[in-house]
Design an enzyme around this catalytic site. Structure first.
Site, short mmCIF file in Angstrom:
data_model
loop_
_atom_site.label_atom_id
_atom_site.label_comp_id
_atom_site.label_asym_id
_atom_site.label_seq_id
_atom_site.Cartn_x
_atom_site.Cartn_y
_atom_site.Cartn_z
CD GLU A 1 33.41 -9.05 9.87
OE1 GLU A 1 34.54 -9.23 10.34
OE2 GLU A 1 32.91 -9.78 8.98
CG ASP A 2 36.89 -7.29 8.38
OD1 ASP A 2 35.67 -7.55 8.27
OD2 ASP A 2 37.76 -7.93 7.75
CG ASP B 1 31.09 -5.91 0.88
OD1 ASP B 1 30.92 -4.76 0.45
OD2 ASP B 1 31.42 -6.86 0.15
CG PHE C 1 38.89 -4.82 -2.60
CD1 PHE C 1 37.90 -5.73 -2.24
CD2 PHE C 1 40.21 -5.09 -2.23
CE1 PHE C 1 38.22 -6.89 -1.54
CE2 PHE C 1 40.54 -6.25 -1.54
CZ PHE C 1 39.53 -7.14 -1.19
NE ARG D 1 43.97 -11.86 6.81
CZ ARG D 1 42.68 -11.91 6.48
NH1 ARG D 1 41.88 -10.94 6.85
NH2 ARG D 1 42.19 -12.92 5.80
P1 IMP Z 1 29.72 -9.50 3.77
O1 IMP Z 1 29.17 -10.81 4.24
O2 IMP Z 1 29.54 -9.29 2.31
O3 IMP Z 1 29.26 -8.33 4.56
O4 IMP Z 1 31.27 -9.70 3.88
C1 IMP Z 1 32.06 -9.17 4.80
C2 IMP Z 1 33.45 -9.73 4.57
O5 IMP Z 1 33.91 -9.51 3.22
C3 IMP Z 1 34.41 -9.01 5.46
O6 IMP Z 1 34.58 -9.68 6.67
C4 IMP Z 1 35.68 -8.99 4.64
O7 IMP Z 1 36.43 -10.15 4.92
C5 IMP Z 1 35.24 -9.07 3.21
N1 IMP Z 1 35.32 -7.75 2.55
C6 IMP Z 1 34.31 -6.96 2.16
N2 IMP Z 1 34.75 -5.84 1.59
C7 IMP Z 1 36.10 -5.90 1.63
C8 IMP Z 1 37.14 -5.01 1.18
O8 IMP Z 1 36.94 -3.92 0.64
N3 IMP Z 1 38.42 -5.44 1.39
C9 IMP Z 1 38.71 -6.62 1.99
N4 IMP Z 1 37.77 -7.47 2.43
C10 IMP Z 1 36.47 -7.12 2.24
MG MG Z 2 36.47 -11.11 6.91
#
Ligand code: IMP
Ligand code: MG
Length: 167
Positions: free
Chosen positions: A92-93, A96, A145, A158
């Site tokens: 995963e990238d 969050d 962000f 991206r």
């Molecule tokens: P989570 O389910 O809240 O952990 O969401 C993770 C997803 O939110 C990641 O796969 C990203 O696509 C997106 N995301 C969270 N923070 C950022 C950010 O700072 N920049 C861009 N995408 C983000």
């Molecule tokens: Mg994502």
């Protein structure tokens, strides 16, 4: 665009994680499950630095209402091959809130892999609403962000080779 983590630093850190994975999975086949689309650059940089037999699967998810508050995840594109008995790493990238990975971990565990770990390039621990940690993390960052190296803002940025933020 300001640079938060430059390309050289990202590559250096990914190589470290690759070595760690190589050691822990010595000689084993590994299934990488990349979460589309943000994981793609990380998945490739990681994979090309690991000598194991790596197979690739991809999954794409989105939040139900597109709102953060509901937190419900749905699968847009599922993996194409059975992972039962396999050694799987979700790639995963960024972690969050943790909702995406909490959902996917549960979902994939039901398919009974031999093992299931998570590799995330980035981690924003201050944003977490579910209890989940990646097994391999590239960088912990503050609540900002960011874009680049797979991460987008409305699908843009991206392909930046570094991780940056808009001031
Ligand atoms: P989570 O389910 O809240 O952990 O969401 C993770 C997803 O939110 C990641 O796969 C990203 O696509 C997106 N995301 C969270 N923070 C950022 C950010 O700072 N920049 C861009 N995408 C983000
Ligand atoms: Mg994502």
């Amino acid at each position: 665009m300001k640079v938060l983590i430059d390309e050289a630093k990202i590559q250096e850190r990914i190589k470290e994680i690759a070595k760690q994975i190589e050691k822990e999975y010595e000689g084993k086949q590994i299934i990488f499950i990349g979460i589309l689309k943000g994981s793609v650059p990380f998945l490739w940089e990681l994979a090309k630095n690991i000598k194991n037999d790596i197979r690739f699967e991809f999954i794409e998810v989105s939040s139900y209402e597109g709102t953060e508050s509901t937190g419900k995840i749905k699968i847009n594109k599922d993996i194409a091959h059975d992972i039962e008995g396999k050694d799987v790493i979700i790639v995963e990238d960024i972690v969050d809130t943790g909702r995406t990975l909490t959902f996917l971990k549960q979902y994939l565990l039901e398919k009974e892999p031999n093992s299931l770990k998570i590799a995330a390039l980035l981690d924003k621990p201050s944003r977490r609403v579910t209890e989940i940690e990646a097994d391999y993390t590239g960088f912990q960052i503050e609540d900002k962000f960011i874009v680049g190296f797979g991460l987008d803002y409305n699908q843009q940025y991206r392909n930046l080779p570094y991780i940056g933020y808009i001031e």
